[in-house]
Each structure stands twice: as structure tokens, then as C-alpha cells.
Design a protein around this motif. Structure first.
Motif, PDB file in Angstrom:
ATOM      1  N   ASP A  36       0.845  -1.187   0.000  1.00 28.91           N
ATOM      2  CA  ASP A  36       0.000   0.000   0.000  1.00 28.91           C
ATOM      3  C   ASP A  36       0.886   1.244   0.000  1.00 28.91           C
ATOM      4  OD1 ASP A  36      -1.457   2.277   1.409  1.00 28.91           O
ATOM      5  OD2 ASP A  36      -3.079   0.863   0.979  1.00 28.91           O
ATOM      6  N   ASP A  38       0.473   5.335  -0.439  1.00 30.06           N
ATOM      7  CA  ASP A  38      -0.397   6.479  -0.659  1.00 30.06           C
ATOM      8  C   ASP A  38      -1.846   6.047  -0.884  1.00 30.06           C
ATOM      9  OD1 ASP A  38      -0.109   9.155  -0.606  1.00 30.06           O
ATOM     10  OD2 ASP A  38       0.144   9.415  -2.770  1.00 30.06           O
ATOM     11  N   GLY A  39      -2.273   4.987  -0.179  1.00 32.56           N
ATOM     12  CA  GLY A  39      -3.656   4.533  -0.308  1.00 32.56           C
ATOM     13  C   GLY A  39      -3.950   3.710  -1.554  1.00 32.56           C
ATOM     14  N   ARG A 200       7.499   1.744   3.739  1.00 31.66           N
ATOM     15  CA  ARG A 200       6.461   2.701   4.133  1.00 31.66           C
ATOM     16  C   ARG A 200       6.885   4.126   3.827  1.00 31.66           C
ATOM     17  NH1 ARG A 200       3.869  -0.712   8.563  1.00 31.66           N
ATOM     18  NH2 ARG A 200       2.402   0.988   8.859  1.00 31.66           N
ATOM     19  N   THR A 201       5.921   4.952   3.482  1.00 30.81           N
ATOM     20  CA  THR A 201       6.176   6.378   3.283  1.00 30.81           C
ATOM     21  C   THR A 201       5.981   7.105   4.610  1.00 30.81           C
ATOM     22  OG1 THR A 201       3.886   6.972   2.854  1.00 30.81           O
ATOM     23  CG2 THR A 201       5.183   6.213   0.959  1.00 30.81           C
ATOM     24  N   ALA A 203       3.785   9.172   5.203  1.00 30.12           N
ATOM     25  CA  ALA A 203       2.352   9.307   5.490  1.00 30.12           C
ATOM     26  C   ALA A 203       1.885   8.193   6.425  1.00 30.12           C
ATOM     27  CB  ALA A 203       1.560   9.278   4.186  1.00 30.12           C
ATOM     28  N   ASP A 204       2.627   7.096   6.441  1.00 30.79           N
ATOM     29  CA  ASP A 204       2.256   5.936   7.270  1.00 30.79           C
ATOM     30  C   ASP A 204       3.549   5.251   7.707  1.00 30.79           C
ATOM     31  OD1 ASP A 204       0.964   3.760   8.417  1.00 30.79           O
ATOM     32  OD2 ASP A 204       0.843   2.681   6.501  1.00 30.79           O
ATOM     33  N   ARG A 303       3.425  13.747  12.775  1.00 31.18           N
ATOM     34  CA  ARG A 303       3.687  13.373  11.388  1.00 31.18           C
ATOM     35  C   ARG A 303       4.568  14.393  10.683  1.00 31.18           C
ATOM     36  NH1 ARG A 303      -0.018   9.339   9.922  1.00 31.18           N
ATOM     37  NH2 ARG A 303       0.454   7.834  11.544  1.00 31.18           N
ATOM     38  N   GLU A 306       6.109  14.311   3.456  1.00 27.53           N
ATOM     39  CA  GLU A 306       7.022  13.600   2.548  1.00 27.53           C
ATOM     40  C   GLU A 306       7.899  14.571   1.772  1.00 27.53           C
ATOM     41  OE1 GLU A 306       4.111  10.451   0.767  1.00 27.53           O
ATOM     42  OE2 GLU A 306       6.166   9.962   0.151  1.00 27.53           O
TER      43      GLU A 306
END
Ligand code: C2O
Ligand code: CU
Length: 454
Positions: A36, A38-39, A200-201, A203-204, A303, A306
Motif C-alpha cells: 500500500d 499512498d492509499g 512505508r512512506t 504518510a504511514d 507526522r 514527505e
């Protein structure tokens, strides 16, 4: 070149239907998986053990007793980057062994040495860009005895388009920047969508639980195909203890260059306050970054974007000049000095290596000799140069002598000359190349072969 029959005898591939691994043998499966980002779901490759563990961790003194299973629909072969195995077990298709067809397995068995932070990746075609890479850690006796918690993070570059498409774009692009004529360094060939830390990015991101004030060992791996990073240790009090898995004189660092395929181990002290701390990998020439967090109990994770506010600068060799191997190679005179020119041309995307002034020549060495490789970069792009099967010591950078780090990959920056020395103690036929995957695919590749070896 060794005969095909010899290669097949060296590493017979067995089918997956054969009874599973022999006692004590570890199993690694090359397989595809859904990631996964970016969704959105991306179908990519990975190397895992049957219980899902990514990559492999062994202890110093263990054997590398591994069965590699190809569960992909395409041939593959995995290279054990930074280990110095017998040459036939090095995992380079068409050099050390034939590619492993889908549904087949190959067995490996050799002393897992040298210890330290290594990694593994496909050496077949452009599969590494499809994330076919994983950590490979041989935990040093000293690390085991220290009892410190360890965190292993592998950074990668991620594109939605296929590696074949990227390579095609590079070969057909007309570079507006006129890169090869100017003296301005040229930083990135490829525009990536994301950078990943353990898949993982930001964002997560991966979040590791740690104790307040604890000491932790980080093992950081640049597993990107063509992205050099600056590692930012943020508020952590950090001491660099190894590069490419090999001990260096411990030095305090706040930021640290990590070129493609290089590794760095750091001892970090987690702060006593209740904030989670980020470790970032920032791509040179880009604002994009990847990272992970160390989180003390009940600490909040703030957070991070990116995209940083500004692009990170180019990697240099300034930090390399300060590294000192502990211990260094024994002092002895050089028996053979081998000039290696790194050449290239952005137009048409042609990259090469010429040994003794001859493209396509192998570097020839004699067993037992002290070898010096003189890596001269004639291009405005930096090249992370990797030699298989040996560790080398960095002894000169642009005329400055040093008893530098023991490495398997050294970044040769634009128009600079780096000398490394090694002891020719592992007879065979070895890959020697730029670890930028697209430069490698475009010809920046040579071999190192022992005299009288056939
Ligand atoms: Cu990391 Cu030729 O490989
Ligand atoms: Cu290169």
C-alpha cells in the motif's frame, strides 16, 4: 567465461516440490506481494522467510545455510551484498550461476562472513526496482553481547511506472540540462513518486517502540536503486560505529551521507522527554524524504511531510575523509595497481567502465596480491562503485591519503579519483560495477578475475 556445465554443477536448482529445507537450513522465498503506497495498491516483489520475516538475520560464526525459492513468475537470482562467499554462490546470474527459473530453488552453504549489516537483492535485470531487496544482518558477537535493542531499516525508491519504462525513458530522453558537457554535477536521473523506509512512506511510517533514555543500535541500509540519501538523526545523540558493516573509529554524527547500496550502523540515545523522534533519509537533489520514528512509551508521533521545504544537497566525500577503519588492512606494498575509468554520456544514456583504458576488459588479479583500484570518474554524475566478493579499504580521495573505511561500495563523486586497496583472497570471477541500477543496465559493469582462473 566458465563453462555452462561448470555453472550448472556448481549450483543445481531443485524444484519446489522436493521435500523442504534440510535441518538447520533457512528458507528465503522470492515472491510478489501487494504494497500500500499512498492509499493505492502496488504489486511488487520481496524476499521473506516462510513465517513472513523480511530478509534474514544470522549470528557471527553461523553458516549461511539457505535455500532460495523462486515463487515469482519470472526467473530471478539474489545476491548477498557485502558477504564474501565462494564465487559460485554470489547470486549474480550469468556470472556465478544461471538464473533460477520460476518454481525452482537453489541452496547456499558457506560461512556467513564478514559479520555486520549486509543486504540482499535481485541481481537479475531491473527487478531490484520492483523492491526485490531485503535486510541481511550477521549480528556481530559484540552486538549480541551488548544486549542493545536493534532496529533495521532499509530505504528504497518507489515509482508507479515499471522499471522497463523508466529505463526506456532514460535511453530516449534528450537531456535539456546538457549534463555531460557542463561541469555542474548532475544528481538524479529518475523522478520517483515516493521514498520508502521498510516499505512505508512518511504518510504511514514505521514506528519503533523504545524506552526513554535507552541506547539503541540502528542498522541503516540504502536499498534504493538510484537514489543517494542524507540521513538526518534529528535530536538523537548518534555515534557512527560501522559503515558497510565494517567497524570504523566511533564518531558523533548529526547527518550522514548514505550512497546507493551503502550501510551505516549507529548507536543512538533516545531522549528522556516524551516526544517521538524521527530519523529521515533525504534524497540528494530532491525535497522528498522517507523516515521512521523511535517512540518512547506514551509519546506522541508528530507526522512529518514527505516533501521537505528545500532540496537536499549533493553527497560529497567530506565525511568519508574522516572515517578510519578499526582495524585497517595490514600495511603492505601494492602488488598491482589497476586504473578504472568511469565513463558516460547522458545522450543515449550510455555508461561504462574501462579497465587499463580498455572497455570490456576484466580487472585481473593474482591470488594473494595486494591490489589497488584507481577509480577515476570522468563524468559529472556520482557513481556508487561496488566490488563483489571482497572488502576494500579507501586509501586516497583526490590525492589525500587516509587509512579510511573498509567498504564494499564507495561513492565516486563527479570528476574525482578514489583509490581503494584489497587483498585478493577469494579466487573466482566477480562482478564489479556501479550500483545505480540504470547505470549498471546501461553498461557500467566490469569483472574482476583471478589469474589462471577458468
Ligand atoms: Cu548489491 Cu552487484 O550488487
Ligand atoms: Cu553510476
Amino acid at each position: 567465461m566458465p563453462s555452462r556445465r561448470g555453472l550448472l554443477a556448481g549450483l543445481a536448482a531443485s524444484t519446489l516440490s522436493r521435500p523442504l529445507a534440510a535441518a538447520g537450513q533457512k528458507v528465503l522465498q522470492a515472491e510478489s506481494f501487494s504494497l500500500d503506497v499512498d492509499g493505492k495498491a502496488a504489486r511488487r516483489y520481496r524476499v521473506v522467510q516462510p513465517d513472513g520475516t523480511w530478509g534474514l538475520t544470522l549470528d557471527q560464526g553461523d553458516r549461511f545455510d539457505v535455500r532460495l525459492e523462486n515463487r515469482l513468475e519470472v526467473p530471478t537470482l539474489v545476491h548477498w551484498h557485502g558477504l564474501n562467499p565462494p564465487w559460485r554462490q554470489d547470486g549474480v546470474p550469468f556470472i556465478s550461476a544461471p538464473p533460477l527459473p520460476p518454481g525452482r530453488a537453489a541452496s547456499y552453504d558457506f560461512p556467513a562472513q564478514p559479520p555486520g549489516t549486509r543486504w540482499m537483492h535481485s541481481h537479475f535485470g531491473l527487478q531490484e526496482q520492483n523492491l526485490l531487496a531485503a535486510p541481511l544482518v550477521i549480528r556481530e558477537t559484540s552486538a549480541l553481547q551488548s544486549g542493545l535493542p536493534e532496529i533495521v531499516v532499509l530505504f528504497e525508491d518507489f515509482a508507479w511506472r515499471s522499471p522497463e519504462q523508466i529505463f526506456e525513458e532514460l535511453r530516449t530522453a534528450r537531456p535539456a540540462r546538457g549534463a555531460m558537457s557542463g561541469s555542474r554535477p548532475d544528481l538524479n536521473d529518475v523522478d520517483y513518486s515516493h521514498f520508502l523506509a521498510n516499505h512505508r512512506t512518511l504518510a504511514d511510517p514505521a514506528v519503533f517502540d523504545v524506552e526513554k533514555g535507552a541506547e539503541v543500535r540502528l542498522r541503516l541500509i540504502n536499498g534504493a536503486t538510484s537514489s543517494n540519501f542524507w540521513i538526518h538523526l534529528g535530536q538523537l545523540d548518534a555515534t557512527l560505529i560501522t559503515v558497510d558493516g565494517n567497524p570504523v573509529h566511533p564518531t558523533k554524527v548529526g547527518t550522514l551521507p548514505l550512497a546507493v547500496a551503502q550501510r551505516a550502523d549507529l548507536l543512538v540515545r533516545v531522549p528522556r522527554d516524551s516526544e517521538a523522534v524521527a530519523v529521515l533519509a533525504r534524497c540528494e537533489g530532491r525535497a522528498a524524504q522517507a523516515g521512521f520514528f523511535l517512540r518512547p512509551p506514551r509519546a506522541a508521533v508528530t507526522r512529518l511531510p514527505e516533501q521537505a521545504e528545500a532540496a537536499a544537497p549533493a553527497l560529497t566525500l567530506a565525511d568519508e575523509l574522516r572515517l578510519r577503519a578499526t582495524p585497517p588492512l595490514a600495511e603492505r606494498p601494492v602488488d598491482r595497481s589497476i586504473p578504472v575509468a568511469l565513463t558516460g554520456q547522458m545522450m543515449g544514456y550510455v555508461w561504462g567502465m574501462s579497465v587499463h583504458g580498455q572497455g570490456g576488459e576484466p580487472a585481473t588479479v593474482g591470488k594473494g596480491e595486494r591490489i589497488e583500484l584507481v577509480l577515476r570518474n570522468t563524468t559529472p554524475m556520482s557513481h556508487p562503485m561496488h566490488l563483489h566478493g571482497h572488502s576494500f579499504q579507501v586509501v586516497e580521495i583526490d590525492g589525500q591519503r587516509l587509512a579510511g573505511a573498509l567498504r564494499d561500495t564507495i561513492l565516486v563523486t563527479p570528476h574525482s579519483t578514489v583509490k581503494v586497496v584489497l587483498d585478493a583472497d577469494n579466487p573466482g570471477l566477480w562482478a564489479f560495477h556501479c550500483h545505480n541500477l540504470y547505470h549498471l543496465a546501461a553498461g557500467m559493469f566490469a569483472t574482476l578475475v583471478y589469474d589462471g582462473f577458468s
